[in-house]
Design a protein around this motif. Structure first.
Motif, mmCIF file in Angstrom:
data_model
loop_
_atom_site.group_PDB
_atom_site.id
_atom_site.type_symbol
_atom_site.label_atom_id
_atom_site.label_comp_id
_atom_site.label_asym_id
_atom_site.label_seq_id
_atom_site.Cartn_x
_atom_site.Cartn_y
_atom_site.Cartn_z
ATOM 1 N N ARG A 305 0.747 -1.216 0.118
ATOM 2 C CA ARG A 305 0.097 0.079 -0.100
ATOM 3 C C ARG A 305 0.866 1.323 0.025
ATOM 4 O O ARG A 305 0.572 2.267 -0.823
ATOM 5 N N GLU A 306 2.113 1.303 0.933
ATOM 6 C CA GLU A 306 2.768 2.435 0.676
ATOM 7 C C GLU A 306 3.713 2.672 -0.431
ATOM 8 O O GLU A 306 3.801 3.841 -0.931
ATOM 9 N N GLN A 307 4.075 1.324 -0.933
ATOM 10 C CA GLN A 307 4.743 1.378 -2.218
ATOM 11 C C GLN A 307 3.987 2.123 -3.553
ATOM 12 O O GLN A 307 4.319 2.700 -3.995
ATOM 13 N N VAL A 308 2.709 1.702 -3.487
ATOM 14 C CA VAL A 308 1.848 1.973 -4.451
ATOM 15 C C VAL A 308 1.797 3.603 -4.385
ATOM 16 O O VAL A 308 1.517 4.268 -5.464
ATOM 17 N N ALA A 309 1.398 3.982 -3.205
ATOM 18 C CA ALA A 309 1.138 5.278 -3.003
ATOM 19 C C ALA A 309 2.158 6.373 -3.478
ATOM 20 O O ALA A 309 2.177 7.353 -4.158
ATOM 21 N N ARG A 310 3.582 5.845 -2.871
ATOM 22 C CA ARG A 310 4.517 6.647 -3.122
ATOM 23 C C ARG A 310 4.780 6.576 -4.855
ATOM 24 O O ARG A 310 5.265 7.656 -5.222
ATOM 25 N N ASP A 311 4.790 5.421 -5.414
ATOM 26 C CA ASP A 311 5.099 5.394 -6.990
ATOM 27 C C ASP A 311 4.151 6.275 -7.664
ATOM 28 O O ASP A 311 4.279 6.768 -8.760
#
Length: 327
Positions: A305-311
């Motif tokens: 979830r955090e990776q998707v939001a950041r990318d």
């Protein structure tokens, strides 16, 4: 076409079958009971996606029981199969395996991907990182030499990619932006053609994954100049990161993960998260993936979830800066 995970040739060829034996205790709930679970793979059959698909389906089946099958649904830049899962019922019978480009780049470069990554999925977890590295025609001795030449001769140095708006395009554009240079983008229909033209000198360099580049590197046809990850890659200990070469924090995300339709109940999402994390925490499995240029990633839904939001935020900015118009 669906194929039962345990019958996959890729599983045996990659030596993964004996690595997937540990399982979570069964009987903790009905899921998946007697319902087959389809793991949609939005790529053509074969290659690394099948290696991942086999590990995922076999790992979940061993840990949760039931039947998990791979279902290849290529087409429309991976959006065909992905949107099918986005629109499926959130009952745990439809999952999708895809990479960061599908979830965090394609929605910006296609006029209508058919899904909203911020709203249409329940994130299950990351499965690994396929490392990117810069390779060049052997006449170039370093990444610094290429960038210095690009500064002296704007729009003369060229780089290959596998398409406008691809990870390779955005990643190389980002490097050029940081270096303050302008270079010529030469998009190809696939990585192999680009590597051939880099090796012959028709194009100067490119960003690529390790698997297709490895025979060219070993044969001396291209030179590896830098790896686009946060840390050095263990099988290539002498290859410095791009960050070490004067570009702090530079990296090109290339993760893969599993998602389900939005609204997946916690009593299904939780076991899937735990089983997937258990599968990709197995050191023996990771050792088998490493020669393919794949390294471990943080596991679990929260990390995805955090990776998707950041990318999503970073790629939206890069697409805008690169002047890419949705098609």
């Amino acid at each position: 076409m669906q194929r039962i995970a345990t019958s996959r040739r890729v599983l045996l060829g990659a030596g993964l079958a004996p690595l997937l034996a540990p399982r979570l205790a069964r009987g903790q709930g009905a899921y998946p009971a007697n319902r087959p679970v389809s793991l949609v793979i939005p790529y053509a059959a074969g290659g690394i996606p099948d290696v991942f698909g086999t590990a995922i389906t076999q790992g979940l089946q061993e840990r949760l029981g039931g039947t998990f099958v791979m279902d290849h649904k290529p087409g429309a830049s991976t959006t065909l199969g992905t949107r099918q899962v986005a629109r499926a019922r959130p009952d745990g019978t439809a999952l999708v395996f895809a990479g960061n480009a599908t979830f965090t780049i394609t929605p910006f470069v296609l006029r209508s991907a058919g899904y909203d990554p911020a709203k249409d999925f329940t994130w299950i977890g990351l499965t690994g990182i396929a490392v990117y590295l810069f390779v060049a025609n052997p006449r170039w001795e370093s990444l610094g030499q290429i960038l210095a030449a690009a500064k002296q001769r704007p729009n003369e140095i060229s780089y290959a990619t596998w398409g406008v708006g691809s990870s390779a395009h955005l990643g190389t554009f980002d490097l050029a932006r940081r270096a303050g240079v302008e270079m010529i983008h030469v998009p190809y229909n696939g990585t192999a053609a680009g590597l051939i033209d880099v090796s012959t000198g028709r194009v100067d360099f490119m960003l690529t994954t390790l698997a297709p580049a490895k025979p060219h590197i070993e044969g001396g046809r291209v030179r590896a100049l830098g790896i686009a990850t946060a840390q050095r890659f263990r099988p290539l200990p002498d290859l410095p990161t791009v960050a070490e070469q004067g570009f702090p924090d530079y990296l090109v995300p290339n993760w893969t993960g599993v998602a389900a339709p939005a609204g997946l109940p916690d009593n299904i999402a939780g076991p899937l998260d735990a089983a997937l994390a258990s599968t990709f925490s197995d050191e023996r499995l990771l050792a088998r993936l490493e020669p393919l240029g794949i390294t471990a990633s943080p596991t679990g839904a929260r990390y995805m979830r955090e990776q998707v939001a950041r990318d999503l935020a970073e790629n939206a900015d890069l697409v805008r800066r690169a002047g890419i118009t949705p098609e």
